[in-house]
Design an enzyme around this catalytic site. Sequence first.
Site, PDB file in Angstrom:
ATOM      1  N   THR A   1       0.824  -1.221   0.000  1.00  0.00           N
ATOM      2  CA  THR A   1       0.000   0.000   0.000  1.00  0.00           C
ATOM      3  C   THR A   1       0.848   1.256   0.000  1.00  0.00           C
ATOM      4  O   THR A   1       0.551   2.234  -0.681  1.00  0.00           O
ATOM      5  CB  THR A   1      -0.909   0.010   1.254  1.00  0.00           C
ATOM      6  OG1 THR A   1      -1.848  -1.036   1.129  1.00  0.00           O
ATOM      7  CG2 THR A   1      -1.640   1.324   1.407  1.00  0.00           C
TER       8      THR A   1
ATOM      9  N   ASP B   1      -0.110  -6.792   4.637  1.00  0.00           N
ATOM     10  CA  ASP B   1      -0.932  -7.999   4.812  1.00  0.00           C
ATOM     11  C   ASP B   1      -0.107  -9.230   5.190  1.00  0.00           C
ATOM     12  O   ASP B   1      -0.554 -10.050   6.002  1.00  0.00           O
ATOM     13  CB  ASP B   1      -1.744  -8.278   3.539  1.00  0.00           C
ATOM     14  CG  ASP B   1      -2.842  -7.246   3.340  1.00  0.00           C
ATOM     15  OD1 ASP B   1      -3.156  -6.524   4.304  1.00  0.00           O
ATOM     16  OD2 ASP B   1      -3.376  -7.158   2.222  1.00  0.00           O
TER      17      ASP B   1
HETATM   18  N1  ASP Z   1      -2.782  -5.315   0.342  1.00  0.00           N
HETATM   19  C1  ASP Z   1      -1.689  -4.479   0.812  1.00  0.00           C
HETATM   20  C2  ASP Z   1      -0.427  -5.333   0.846  1.00  0.00           C
HETATM   21  O1  ASP Z   1      -0.263  -6.092   1.758  1.00  0.00           O
HETATM   22  C3  ASP Z   1      -1.999  -3.945   2.160  1.00  0.00           C
HETATM   23  C4  ASP Z   1      -0.974  -2.985   2.721  1.00  0.00           C
HETATM   24  O2  ASP Z   1       0.132  -2.881   2.274  1.00  0.00           O
HETATM   25  O3  ASP Z   1      -1.319  -2.319   3.728  1.00  0.00           O
HETATM   26  O4  ASP Z   1       0.373  -5.253  -0.044  1.00  0.00           O
END
Ligand code: ASP
Length: 331
Positions: free
Chosen positions: A12, A86
């Site tokens: 993210t 994640d």
């Molecule tokens: N879906 C994202 C990931 O894990 C969530 C994040 O980075 O907060 O890459």
Amino acid sequence: MKRILFIGTGGTIASEITENGLLPGLGPEQLLKYVPGLENLCSVDFLQLYDLDSTNIGPDHWLGMAKTIRENYALYDGFVISHGTDTMAYTAAALTYLIQYSPKPIILTGAQKPIGFDTTDSKVNLADSFTAACWDGMHGVAVVFNGRVIAGTRASKTHSKSFDAFSSMNYPNLADVRDGRMLQYIVPEFLPGPLFYDKLCPSVGLLKLTPGGDVGLMEYMINRYDALIVESFGVGGLPQTGGFHDLVRRAAEEEGKTIIMTTQVPNEGSDLAVYNTGFALAGSGRILEAYDMTTEAVLAKVMWILGQTRNSDEIRRLFYTPVSRDILSMK
Ligand code: ASP
């Protein structure tokens, strides 16, 4: 001035808005443009290793990160890896087993909101990570997030949306970062030279028990994987009907499978011997018990162990030998 290698892997923090949802796109150099003043703390080199949502990261990527750090180890005083939240706890645990007792800090960080958003945790998490990576008392793998410095084997993602995404499970924070200063409580152990490993066995499954769950699923997973982690209820145990006990004991004692009993309760860990539902498993001598370890650490540790040996006594010895305080209270 300390030299830090900043390794980008996506997540993210590096994501931008697209018609199909957030997608990683920014490289590490672009990320650091949002963190002014860093040049007064350290000199930074950049390396874009992956550009992935961490949902897509697995054991091969963990090996890739460890290899990158190994190849650059002599050139830098510390490492910062930006990563999706994640699966960051799994990566942190895996890197702790692949690079043991590192005197140099290896810091993982990320964010719940992309760095380009008006409201974001990205900038402070990055700045705190560089503070930790430059700190003389900091050694080994840690997650830095929302002002916390968490041992790589103790991190777990406990909030899916808020900035306070990670907790240190069954163990205190190593440090907090307040206004750019480290408040360090625990100095991690290190050796003059780290121990690098380059093998993992990915054939490790995880089964969460559900009330009334079908033993056939467990049987399938035992056949499918070399090792099975069973997240049972409370301090641990298995249903006493349906053949669960026979299946698990046969797999561990006769078929050479590695079976690890743990709990789906996040805090305080397992203690199989307490109830009759787990007592015989605790006494088996072949079935392993996670006690106060996180499931993330158990998964990574078993992958690391089975990458080194298939001897069941050695598997047991390595599993119960603490690495970076991953297992402390065997009760
Ligand atoms: N879906 C994202 C990931 O894990 C969530 C994040 O980075 O907060 O890459």
